[in-house]
Design an enzyme around this catalytic site. Structure first.
Site, PDB file in Angstrom:
ATOM      1  N   GLY A  30     -24.023 -28.554  46.887  1.00 43.49           N
ATOM      2  CA  GLY A  30     -23.035 -28.320  47.929  1.00 43.49           C
ATOM      3  C   GLY A  30     -23.666 -27.784  49.194  1.00 43.49           C
ATOM      4  N   GLY A  35     -22.012 -24.102  55.617  1.00 44.93           N
ATOM      5  CA  GLY A  35     -21.460 -23.556  54.382  1.00 44.93           C
ATOM      6  C   GLY A  35     -22.454 -22.648  53.683  1.00 44.93           C
ATOM      7  N   GLY A  37     -23.957 -23.120  50.846  1.00 42.47           N
ATOM      8  CA  GLY A  37     -25.089 -23.849  50.296  1.00 42.47           C
ATOM      9  C   GLY A  37     -26.157 -24.124  51.334  1.00 42.47           C
ATOM     10  N   SER A 160     -15.340 -17.181  41.657  1.00 42.35           N
ATOM     11  CA  SER A 160     -14.507 -16.663  42.742  1.00 42.35           C
ATOM     12  C   SER A 160     -13.581 -15.592  42.196  1.00 42.35           C
ATOM     13  CB  SER A 160     -13.668 -17.797  43.334  1.00 42.35           C
ATOM     14  OG  SER A 160     -12.672 -17.290  44.196  1.00 42.35           O
ATOM     15  N   TYR A 187      -7.022 -23.956  40.535  1.00 38.93           N
ATOM     16  CA  TYR A 187      -8.240 -23.347  41.091  1.00 38.93           C
ATOM     17  C   TYR A 187      -8.673 -22.162  40.216  1.00 38.93           C
ATOM     18  CZ  TYR A 187     -11.475 -21.246  44.452  1.00 38.93           C
ATOM     19  OH  TYR A 187     -12.601 -20.715  45.057  1.00 38.93           O
TER      20      TYR A 187
END
Length: 313
Positions: A30, A35, A37, A160, A187
């Site tokens: 990613g 971002g 990554g 997360s 999610y």
């Protein structure tokens, strides 16, 4: 050992561990520009790692590589096309990695999606569960032989705080084929799965591979591309109406990547393998009970094997 905290950045943590980063081969998934990554890859290259830039879209991988080369012209970069929503693509990418010479020292599974409308992948799996967990599960397990070539391999899994929103729905991970779909429960399921996978992977490779799951923090990245005005209203404790994060939740991208570097290189935490980190610290007390259940971790492993059609012993 210095103390790291909410104000640390990937670059400041990386500087402390520069001697441990130099010469290591690291896969980051990613890596789209702007971002977590991409910034992680940039800092790794800055301190002399060999970086495998893994992502779904070659043009985005190349854009990030070009940005890194501007800062570190001699960066040792490699491109790897990896579409986590396709098990065939994951297998092709893993096969490519298995052909590399030398070990893989660290994998950072940064890639993911968040709050997407209901859709199933080509393999019939709900997209968030597939991209955030199942694809990475298959990829990491397939390249274990390369990790075991390293003297001290690590796997850092991006979870997360959103794992709090839901457990793994073992009997209905596809939400009745979308009929009962709630994108935030989905999610939560996917990020709970990441933590459970980390627990079971650490258990199976205890003494051989060090594994951590990480909540990097809230930043404005491409991850929020699917969010709507209603979503920001729903999470008003965390976001302003325009989608910018609030208060302690708000981090720069660099602050977000700091915990990746602690999880990836801090030698003082290796005995805590299987743990969850946030704000650069072990934070197992912040994990919901549904994401620490060792029986659930074993059950998830079995479900994941079933979904990818392959056993990993």
């Amino acid at each position: 050992m210095p103390t790291f905290d909410i104000n640390s950045t990937g670059e400041s943590v990386g500087k402390v561990f520069a001697d441990k980063i130099k010469g290591k081969t690291v896969i980051v998934t990613g890596v789209s520009p702007n971002g977590f990554g991409a910034d992680t890859a940039r800092v790794l290259a800055l301190y002399g790692a060999k970086v495998v830039l893994a992502g779904r879209t070659l043009s985005k991988i190349q854009a990030t590589a070009a940005d890194i080369k501007k800062e570190s012209p001699n960066a040792d970069l490699r491109e790897l096309v990896l579409d986590l929503s396709s098990l065939q693509s994951v297998r092709q990418a893993a096969e490519e990695v298995l052909q590399y010479s030398g070990p893989i020292d660290l994998v950072i599974t940064n890639a993911g999606v968040m709050g997407t409308p209901y859709q199933k992948t080509v393999d019939g799996i709900e997209l968030q569960f597939a991209s955030n967990h199942v694809g990475h599960y298959l990829f990491v397990n397939l390249i274990i032989p390369k990790l075991l070539e390293s003297l001290a391999p690590r796997v850092v899994l991006a979870s997360s705080v959103g794992h709090l929103w839901g457990p793994v729905r073992f009997d209905d991970y596809n939400f009745e084929d979308g009929k009962t779909y709630d994108k935030w429960l989905a999610y939560g399921q996917s990020k709970t799965a990441v933590i459970l996978y980390g627990i079971e992977l650490a258990e199976r490779y205890k003494g051989r591979i060090t594994v951590f799951s990480v909540h990097p923090g809230g930043s404005i990245t491409n991850l929020g591309g699917s969010l709507t005005k209603e979503d920001y209203e729903k999470f008003a404790d965390f976001y302003h109406p325009d989608g910018t994060p609030k208060g302690d939740w708000a981090r720069s991208i660099g602050q977000g990547t700091a915990t990746y570097f602690v999880a990836g290189f801090d030698p003082s935490i290796t005995d805590k393998t299987g743990s969850y980190l946030t704000e650069c610290k072990i934070a197992n007390e912040q994990v919901a009970p549904h994401a620490t259940d060792k029986e659930a971790a074993k059950k998830l492993w079995a479900l994941s094997e079933e979904l990818v059609g392959q056993k990993f012993n």
